[in-house]
Design an enzyme around this catalytic site. Sequence first.
Site, mmCIF file in Angstrom:
data_model
loop_
_atom_site.group_PDB
_atom_site.id
_atom_site.type_symbol
_atom_site.label_atom_id
_atom_site.label_comp_id
_atom_site.label_asym_id
_atom_site.label_seq_id
_atom_site.Cartn_x
_atom_site.Cartn_y
_atom_site.Cartn_z
ATOM 1 N N GLY A 162 0.904 -1.226 -0.101
ATOM 2 C CA GLY A 162 0.063 0.048 -0.067
ATOM 3 C C GLY A 162 0.888 1.251 -0.174
ATOM 4 N N TYR A 198 -7.063 -17.726 5.543
ATOM 5 C CA TYR A 198 -6.706 -16.353 4.540
ATOM 6 C C TYR A 198 -7.027 -16.966 3.131
ATOM 7 C CZ TYR A 198 -2.955 -13.592 2.184
ATOM 8 O OH TYR A 198 -2.572 -12.706 1.423
HETATM 9 N N1 LIG Z 1 3.165 -9.949 0.577
HETATM 10 C C1 LIG Z 1 2.566 -10.856 0.038
HETATM 11 O O1 LIG Z 1 3.474 -11.790 -0.411
HETATM 12 C C2 LIG Z 1 1.237 -10.891 -0.376
HETATM 13 C C3 LIG Z 1 0.971 -12.086 -1.297
HETATM 14 C C4 LIG Z 1 -0.261 -12.107 -1.811
HETATM 15 C C5 LIG Z 1 -1.414 -11.134 -1.467
HETATM 16 N N2 LIG Z 1 -0.952 -10.135 -0.429
HETATM 17 C C6 LIG Z 1 -2.145 -9.117 -0.278
HETATM 18 O O2 LIG Z 1 -1.677 -7.908 -0.406
HETATM 19 C C7 LIG Z 1 -2.043 -6.897 0.525
HETATM 20 C C8 LIG Z 1 -1.216 -6.158 1.240
HETATM 21 O O3 LIG Z 1 -0.351 -6.853 1.857
HETATM 22 P P1 LIG Z 1 1.047 -6.529 2.388
HETATM 23 O O4 LIG Z 1 2.040 -7.569 2.074
HETATM 24 O O5 LIG Z 1 1.468 -5.052 1.882
HETATM 25 O O6 LIG Z 1 0.947 -6.783 3.960
HETATM 26 P P2 LIG Z 1 1.403 -5.314 5.176
HETATM 27 O O7 LIG Z 1 2.796 -4.852 4.951
HETATM 28 O O8 LIG Z 1 1.172 -6.350 6.256
HETATM 29 O O9 LIG Z 1 0.398 -4.250 5.140
HETATM 30 C C9 LIG Z 1 -1.028 -4.572 5.271
HETATM 31 C C10 LIG Z 1 -1.698 -3.527 5.447
HETATM 32 O O10 LIG Z 1 -3.220 -3.631 5.969
HETATM 33 C C11 LIG Z 1 -3.485 -2.870 7.267
HETATM 34 N N3 LIG Z 1 -4.458 -3.627 8.014
HETATM 35 C C12 LIG Z 1 -4.424 -4.857 8.691
HETATM 36 N N4 LIG Z 1 -5.381 -4.918 9.333
HETATM 37 C C13 LIG Z 1 -6.199 -3.894 9.172
HETATM 38 C C14 LIG Z 1 -7.498 -3.261 9.801
HETATM 39 N N5 LIG Z 1 -8.092 -4.046 10.541
HETATM 40 N N6 LIG Z 1 -7.829 -2.281 9.256
HETATM 41 C C15 LIG Z 1 -7.519 -1.615 8.418
HETATM 42 N N7 LIG Z 1 -6.102 -1.916 7.721
HETATM 43 C C16 LIG Z 1 -5.582 -3.025 8.363
HETATM 44 C C17 LIG Z 1 -2.168 -2.783 7.956
HETATM 45 O O11 LIG Z 1 -2.168 -1.815 8.994
HETATM 46 P P3 LIG Z 1 -0.896 -2.017 10.451
HETATM 47 O O12 LIG Z 1 0.089 -1.572 9.791
HETATM 48 O O13 LIG Z 1 -1.620 -1.083 11.348
HETATM 49 O O14 LIG Z 1 -0.952 -3.222 10.550
HETATM 50 C C18 LIG Z 1 -1.252 -2.572 6.780
HETATM 51 O O15 LIG Z 1 -1.425 -1.167 6.484
HETATM 52 C C19 LIG Z 1 -2.864 -7.794 1.570
HETATM 53 O O16 LIG Z 1 -4.370 -7.821 1.062
HETATM 54 C C20 LIG Z 1 -2.354 -9.234 1.332
HETATM 55 O O17 LIG Z 1 -3.203 -10.250 1.372
HETATM 56 C C21 LIG Z 1 0.274 -9.784 -0.220
#
Ligand SMILES: NC(=O)c1ccc[n+]([C@@H]2O[C@H](COP(=O)([O-])OP(=O)(O)OC[C@H]3O[C@@H](n4cnc5c(N)ncnc54)[C@H](OP(=O)(O)O)[C@@H]3O)[C@@H](O)[C@H]2O)c1
Length: 276
Positions: free
Chosen positions: A14, A163
């Site tokens: 994000g 998940y």
């Molecule tokens: N990383 C990967 O390998 C991967 C693979 C496939 C799909 N994705 C998808 O990509 C998206 C982004 O993931 P990312 O890897 O960037 O993860 P990340 O670094 O953990 O970031 C996740 C974001 O979501 C926020 N969040 C969590 N719980 C929340 C809530 N209750 N209300 C509002 N915001 C919330 C977190 O806020 P806080 O900082 O406050 O916790 C953080 O800003 C997700 O949907 C994930 O499923 C990721």
Amino acid sequence: MKTILITGANTGIGLATAETFVKDGHHVILACRNPDKASQAKKQLDAIGTGKVDTVTLDLNDLAQIAQTADTLISQFEKIDVLVNNAGMMTPQLESTADGFEKQIGVNYIGPFLLTMKLLPLIKKAEQGRIIHLASMMHLLGQIDVGQFKADQIKKYNGVRSYANSKLANLLFSNTLAQQLQGSSVTSNALHPGGVDSEIYRELPKYQYNALKLFLIPTSKPAELIKKMAFTTEWSQRNGDYASLQTPALKSRKAKDRELGQYLFDQTIQLVHQYL
Ligand SMILES: NC(=O)c1ccc[n+]([C@@H]2O[C@H](COP(=O)([O-])OP(=O)(O)OC[C@H]3O[C@@H](n4cnc5c(N)ncnc54)[C@H](OP(=O)(O)O)[C@@H]3O)[C@@H](O)[C@H]2O)c1
């Protein structure tokens, strides 16, 4: 200058996505649950010197709060050009949202569903609105059992499965919404961002994370793909599509099932109707 709302924009994919949009001079609204983390991210993005950054508090764990945030956005902004449903979480524990949903299905799917449906009129005001959903190749392991959405209905919990279910729900929602939006100025598409080095793996044991890290790509890669999906002419022709980094864009049989998508949509509307 386009207006782009990104959920969970304080870190990971994000934040990297927000950075590319701000560098291009756009107006980005960071929708984050933690106001301190949001203002830190805003500070970092303001330092780029182009574009415009706003923050709004959004906790996808709580339907009433989501509805309130959506109403605030509707009263403050004339239009939203792009909604990036990015926020998401992973947990191995059975936990519950404020509304009693299992946390991964609640935060990753039901919350973003409500936010999207509430913001749709604002997105329709854009010349070319685009809705982008962060799904995952993990949807391949997912299934839909609405009877197990509430945490207290779950008999045997498996965090990875849950998940995967939430990511299948993201993809089905994207597809069903795309069908409903056909002929309108708005599109709905989803992506698997690849295995990305972000905080999402924070709950993994250190040794597992260290091994996984060898295969992870930087957040800048999915950010570039999201930018293409948000603005290129190529993507203006695509609706109900699914893109993937690192792996072929394979959709499971369930993800292609239109009836299942419509069923999930109808059931979810019933779950959130009091907040719409
Ligand atoms: N990383 C990967 O390998 C991967 C693979 C496939 C799909 N994705 C998808 O990509 C998206 C982004 O993931 P990312 O890897 O960037 O993860 P990340 O670094 O953990 O970031 C996740 C974001 O979501 C926020 N969040 C969590 N719980 C929340 C809530 N209750 N209300 C509002 N915001 C919330 C977190 O806020 P806080 O900082 O406050 O916790 C953080 O800003 C997700 O949907 C994930 O499923 C990721």
